[in-house]
Structure formats: structure tokens, C-alpha cells
Write an enzyme that holds these catalytic residues in place. Structure first.
Site, PDB file in Angstrom:
ATOM      1  N   LYS A   9       0.812  -1.219   0.000  1.00 47.04           N
ATOM      2  CA  LYS A   9       0.000   0.000   0.000  1.00 47.04           C
ATOM      3  C   LYS A   9       0.853   1.280   0.000  1.00 47.04           C
ATOM      4  O   LYS A   9       2.059   1.225   0.248  1.00 47.04           O
ATOM      5  CB  LYS A   9      -0.917  -0.031   1.230  1.00 47.04           C
ATOM      6  CG  LYS A   9      -1.981  -1.140   1.193  1.00 47.04           C
ATOM      7  CD  LYS A   9      -2.937  -0.998   2.380  1.00 47.04           C
ATOM      8  CE  LYS A   9      -4.026  -2.051   2.370  1.00 47.04           C
ATOM      9  NZ  LYS A   9      -4.967  -1.851   3.501  1.00 47.04           N
ATOM     10  N   TYR A  49     -12.648  -1.901  -3.366  1.00 47.95           N
ATOM     11  CA  TYR A  49     -13.106  -1.936  -1.977  1.00 47.95           C
ATOM     12  C   TYR A  49     -14.632  -1.790  -1.859  1.00 47.95           C
ATOM     13  O   TYR A  49     -15.131  -1.404  -0.808  1.00 47.95           O
ATOM     14  CB  TYR A  49     -12.403  -0.848  -1.165  1.00 47.95           C
ATOM     15  CG  TYR A  49     -11.002  -1.231  -0.727  1.00 47.95           C
ATOM     16  CD1 TYR A  49     -10.792  -2.294   0.153  1.00 47.95           C
ATOM     17  CD2 TYR A  49      -9.883  -0.531  -1.164  1.00 47.95           C
ATOM     18  CE1 TYR A  49      -9.516  -2.655   0.577  1.00 47.95           C
ATOM     19  CE2 TYR A  49      -8.598  -0.880  -0.743  1.00 47.95           C
ATOM     20  CZ  TYR A  49      -8.428  -1.943   0.126  1.00 47.95           C
ATOM     21  OH  TYR A  49      -7.172  -2.286   0.553  1.00 47.95           O
ATOM     22  N   PHE A  57     -15.199   4.426   6.942  1.00 54.97           N
ATOM     23  CA  PHE A  57     -13.851   4.761   6.490  1.00 54.97           C
ATOM     24  C   PHE A  57     -13.656   4.567   4.990  1.00 54.97           C
ATOM     25  O   PHE A  57     -12.547   4.729   4.476  1.00 54.97           O
ATOM     26  CB  PHE A  57     -12.808   3.938   7.262  1.00 54.97           C
ATOM     27  CG  PHE A  57     -12.999   2.441   7.157  1.00 54.97           C
ATOM     28  CD1 PHE A  57     -12.560   1.747   6.036  1.00 54.97           C
ATOM     29  CD2 PHE A  57     -13.620   1.723   8.178  1.00 54.97           C
ATOM     30  CE1 PHE A  57     -12.732   0.366   5.940  1.00 54.97           C
ATOM     31  CE2 PHE A  57     -13.788   0.349   8.084  1.00 54.97           C
ATOM     32  CZ  PHE A  57     -13.347  -0.326   6.958  1.00 54.97           C
ATOM     33  N   ARG A  85      -1.801 -14.061   5.105  1.00 52.72           N
ATOM     34  CA  ARG A  85      -2.457 -13.294   6.171  1.00 52.72           C
ATOM     35  C   ARG A  85      -1.702 -13.423   7.492  1.00 52.72           C
ATOM     36  O   ARG A  85      -1.674 -12.480   8.291  1.00 52.72           O
ATOM     37  CB  ARG A  85      -3.933 -13.684   6.285  1.00 52.72           C
ATOM     38  CG  ARG A  85      -4.710 -13.192   5.043  1.00 52.72           C
ATOM     39  CD  ARG A  85      -6.195 -13.346   5.136  1.00 52.72           C
ATOM     40  NE  ARG A  85      -6.825 -12.470   6.096  1.00 52.72           N
ATOM     41  CZ  ARG A  85      -7.241 -11.234   5.839  1.00 52.72           C
ATOM     42  NH1 ARG A  85      -7.074 -10.707   4.637  1.00 52.72           N
ATOM     43  NH2 ARG A  85      -7.831 -10.527   6.772  1.00 52.72           N
ATOM     44  N   THR A  91      -5.053  -6.593  11.170  1.00 49.27           N
ATOM     45  CA  THR A  91      -5.377  -5.350  10.461  1.00 49.27           C
ATOM     46  C   THR A  91      -4.844  -4.129  11.206  1.00 49.27           C
ATOM     47  O   THR A  91      -4.246  -3.234  10.610  1.00 49.27           O
ATOM     48  CB  THR A  91      -6.908  -5.219  10.310  1.00 49.27           C
ATOM     49  OG1 THR A  91      -7.397  -6.416   9.714  1.00 49.27           O
ATOM     50  CG2 THR A  91      -7.284  -4.034   9.452  1.00 49.27           C
ATOM     51  N   ARG A 102       2.788  -6.001   9.432  1.00 47.95           N
ATOM     52  CA  ARG A 102       2.073  -4.861  10.014  1.00 47.95           C
ATOM     53  C   ARG A 102       2.672  -4.440  11.356  1.00 47.95           C
ATOM     54  O   ARG A 102       2.720  -3.249  11.673  1.00 47.95           O
ATOM     55  CB  ARG A 102       0.585  -5.170  10.112  1.00 47.95           C
ATOM     56  CG  ARG A 102      -0.108  -5.027   8.736  1.00 47.95           C
ATOM     57  CD  ARG A 102      -1.454  -5.654   8.704  1.00 47.95           C
ATOM     58  NE  ARG A 102      -2.228  -5.287   7.514  1.00 47.95           N
ATOM     59  CZ  ARG A 102      -3.337  -5.911   7.136  1.00 47.95           C
ATOM     60  NH1 ARG A 102      -3.798  -6.931   7.847  1.00 47.95           N
ATOM     61  NH2 ARG A 102      -3.981  -5.515   6.056  1.00 47.95           N
ATOM     62  N   ASN A 112      -1.913   0.535   6.791  1.00 46.03           N
ATOM     63  CA  ASN A 112      -1.389  -0.715   7.354  1.00 46.03           C
ATOM     64  C   ASN A 112      -0.568  -1.536   6.355  1.00 46.03           C
ATOM     65  O   ASN A 112      -0.472  -2.748   6.469  1.00 46.03           O
ATOM     66  CB  ASN A 112      -2.514  -1.523   8.003  1.00 46.03           C
ATOM     67  CG  ASN A 112      -3.592  -1.934   7.022  1.00 46.03           C
ATOM     68  OD1 ASN A 112      -3.511  -1.619   5.836  1.00 46.03           O
ATOM     69  ND2 ASN A 112      -4.586  -2.653   7.506  1.00 46.03           N
ATOM     70  N   HIS A 115      -2.276  -5.335   1.752  1.00 42.13           N
ATOM     71  CA  HIS A 115      -3.582  -5.994   1.614  1.00 42.13           C
ATOM     72  C   HIS A 115      -3.328  -7.434   1.198  1.00 42.13           C
ATOM     73  O   HIS A 115      -2.423  -7.694   0.406  1.00 42.13           O
ATOM     74  CB  HIS A 115      -4.433  -5.316   0.536  1.00 42.13           C
ATOM     75  CG  HIS A 115      -5.579  -6.181   0.072  1.00 42.13           C
ATOM     76  ND1 HIS A 115      -6.772  -6.220   0.754  1.00 42.13           N
ATOM     77  CD2 HIS A 115      -5.687  -7.071  -0.940  1.00 42.13           C
ATOM     78  CE1 HIS A 115      -7.567  -7.119   0.155  1.00 42.13           C
ATOM     79  NE2 HIS A 115      -6.929  -7.636  -0.887  1.00 42.13           N
ATOM     80  N   GLU A 126      -9.809 -10.833  -7.158  1.00 42.94           N
ATOM     81  CA  GLU A 126      -8.855  -9.725  -7.024  1.00 42.94           C
ATOM     82  C   GLU A 126      -7.687  -9.885  -7.994  1.00 42.94           C
ATOM     83  O   GLU A 126      -7.215  -8.896  -8.568  1.00 42.94           O
ATOM     84  CB  GLU A 126      -8.375  -9.624  -5.576  1.00 42.94           C
ATOM     85  CG  GLU A 126      -9.499  -9.178  -4.647  1.00 42.94           C
ATOM     86  CD  GLU A 126      -9.133  -9.194  -3.165  1.00 42.94           C
ATOM     87  OE1 GLU A 126      -9.993  -8.817  -2.352  1.00 42.94           O
ATOM     88  OE2 GLU A 126      -7.999  -9.579  -2.813  1.00 42.94           O
TER      89      GLU A 126
HETATM   90  P1  GTP Z   1      -7.249  -6.172   3.952  1.00 51.32           P
HETATM   91  O1  GTP Z   1      -6.286  -7.290   3.805  1.00 51.32           O
HETATM   92  O2  GTP Z   1      -6.685  -4.863   3.486  1.00 51.32           O
HETATM   93  O3  GTP Z   1      -8.631  -6.465   3.426  1.00 51.32           O
HETATM   94  O4  GTP Z   1      -7.359  -5.957   5.520  1.00 51.32           O
HETATM   95  P2  GTP Z   1      -8.232  -6.723   6.531  1.00 51.32           P
HETATM   96  O5  GTP Z   1      -9.014  -7.821   5.917  1.00 51.32           O
HETATM   97  O6  GTP Z   1      -7.279  -7.036   7.624  1.00 51.32           O
HETATM   98  O7  GTP Z   1      -9.189  -5.537   6.994  1.00 51.32           O
HETATM   99  P3  GTP Z   1     -10.679  -5.176   6.494  1.00 51.32           P
HETATM  100  O8  GTP Z   1     -11.070  -5.988   5.318  1.00 51.32           O
HETATM  101  O9  GTP Z   1     -11.529  -5.146   7.697  1.00 51.32           O
HETATM  102  O10 GTP Z   1     -10.463  -3.669   6.048  1.00 51.32           O
HETATM  103  C1  GTP Z   1      -9.918  -3.375   4.782  1.00 51.32           C
HETATM  104  C2  GTP Z   1      -8.984  -2.218   4.898  1.00 51.32           C
HETATM  105  O11 GTP Z   1      -9.704  -1.073   5.286  1.00 51.32           O
HETATM  106  C3  GTP Z   1      -7.892  -2.357   5.985  1.00 51.32           C
HETATM  107  O12 GTP Z   1      -6.759  -3.048   5.561  1.00 51.32           O
HETATM  108  C4  GTP Z   1      -7.576  -0.912   6.281  1.00 51.32           C
HETATM  109  O13 GTP Z   1      -6.638  -0.384   5.348  1.00 51.32           O
HETATM  110  C5  GTP Z   1      -8.901  -0.229   6.078  1.00 51.32           C
HETATM  111  N1  GTP Z   1      -9.559   0.003   7.366  1.00 51.32           N
HETATM  112  C6  GTP Z   1     -10.137  -0.916   8.177  1.00 51.32           C
HETATM  113  N2  GTP Z   1     -10.631  -0.340   9.295  1.00 51.32           N
HETATM  114  C7  GTP Z   1     -10.337   0.986   9.170  1.00 51.32           C
HETATM  115  C8  GTP Z   1     -10.577   2.129   9.994  1.00 51.32           C
HETATM  116  O14 GTP Z   1     -11.150   2.051  11.069  1.00 51.32           O
HETATM  117  N3  GTP Z   1     -10.135   3.334   9.510  1.00 51.32           N
HETATM  118  C9  GTP Z   1      -9.498   3.454   8.311  1.00 51.32           C
HETATM  119  N4  GTP Z   1      -9.091   4.663   7.896  1.00 51.32           N
HETATM  120  N5  GTP Z   1      -9.259   2.413   7.520  1.00 51.32           N
HETATM  121  C10 GTP Z   1      -9.655   1.198   7.943  1.00 51.32           C
HETATM  122 MG    MG Z   2     -10.271  -7.615   4.151  1.00 46.44          MG
END
Ligand code: GTP
Ligand code: MG
Length: 138
Positions: A9, A49, A57, A85, A91, A102, A112, A115, A126
């Protein structure tokens, strides 16, 4: 053998961490079978997304993903989706285990660093969103 989709990212590309993150993948036994550095468009970020469209967010997330170039990748290996993962960590970096990407590199729950796909169906979707079959060389 399984494949998963990965993004390095903007917070990470900006800090020149592409190589260090790739080293983590390779050390874990994941092979980078496709990779390109791109400037995502807001339209692509929004589509990618779309599952998070209703989350508070979403706008911030999409803006972040276009703020700097990203590196999109296909990683291959035994149990690649889960393995990736594990290497990424939680996350929220505050919850991530020692040694994970991370934990070491992420700045916040939003910024973070990486992805990774969360299931075989999303991995396939994807990968197809960013790569043609010819661009993946296993
Ligand atoms: P991905 O591998 O990126 O999908 O991450 P994840 O599966 O661990 O997290 P999730 O699918 O819940 O959220 C997708 C992405 O949204 C995260 O990786 C973050 O970059 C972003 N995100 C999640 N929660 C927040 C939040 O509270 N604030 C902000 N700004 N971004 C968030
Ligand atoms: Mg996710």
C-alpha cells in the site's frame, strides 16, 4: 498450489519498503509470480473496496489507496492465502504479532502497509481485477 492477491500500500511504497516486505513474503515460502507498480485510480480503488462501501472509512480508504503508487502482486505457495495473512499480521498494527509486516511497518489501522485476499473466491476475483493470465508466470 494456491495463489493469493497482495497489495503493497501507499504508506509502504512511500517509505521505500517494497523490498523489505517482499523479503518477508519470500522468507515465508511465498513466491512472487506476478508484480507491477501502478498508480491506482479513484474508480479502481472504489470498485476494489466496494464491499466496504457502507463503512465509515470507505472514502478515506479509497483516497489513501490513490495517494501514492502501489505494488500489486500475485503470491503463490502451499496455503498461500492463509500464509500471507499470517505474514501480514492483524489489520490493526497494535494487535499484530511480532515479526509480522504490520507489526514492523504499519502506521495505523488505515495505513497498514499491505492488503491480502481473505478467501479463495476473493483471491481469484482480485487477481483477475489487476492481472491478465499472461502476466502471471508461475
Ligand atoms: P485487507 O487485507 O486490506 O482487506 O485488511 P483486513 O481484511 O485485515 O481488513 P478489512 O477488510 O476489515 O479492512 C480493509 C482495509 O480497510 C484495511 O486493511 C484498512 O486499510 C482499512 N480500514 C479498516 N478499518 C479501518 C478504519 O477504522 N479506519 C481506516 N481509515 N481504515 C480502515
Ligand atoms: Mg479484508
Amino acid at each position: 498450489i494456491e495463489r493469493t492477491f497482495s497489495i503493497i500500500k501507499p504508506d509502504a511504497t512511500k517509505r521505500n519498503l517494497t523490498g523489505k516486505i517482499n523479503a518477508k513474503f519470500e522468507e515465508a515460502g511465498l513466491r512472487i509470480v506476478a508484480q507491477k507498480r501502478i498508480q491506482m485510480t479513484l474508480e479502481q480503488a472504489g470498485q476494489f473496496y466496494a464491499v466496504h462501501k457502507e463503512r465509515p472509512f470507505y472514502g478515506e480508504l479509497c483516497e489513501f489507496m490513490v495517494s501514492e503508487p502501489v505494488v500489486v502482486q500475485v503470491l503463490e505457495g502451499e496455503g498461500a492465502i492463509l500464509k500471507n495473512r499470517e505474514v501480514m499480521g492483524a489489520t490493526n498494527p497494535a494487535d499484530a504479532e511480532d515479526g509480522t509486516i504490520r507489526k514492523e511497518f504499519a502506521l495505523s489501522v488505515g495505513e497498514n502497509s499491505v492488503h491480502g485476499s481473505d478467501a479463495p473466491e476473493t483471491a481469484a476475483e482480485e487477481i483477475a481485477f489487476f492481472f491478465s493470465g499472461l502476466e502471471i508466470v508461475g
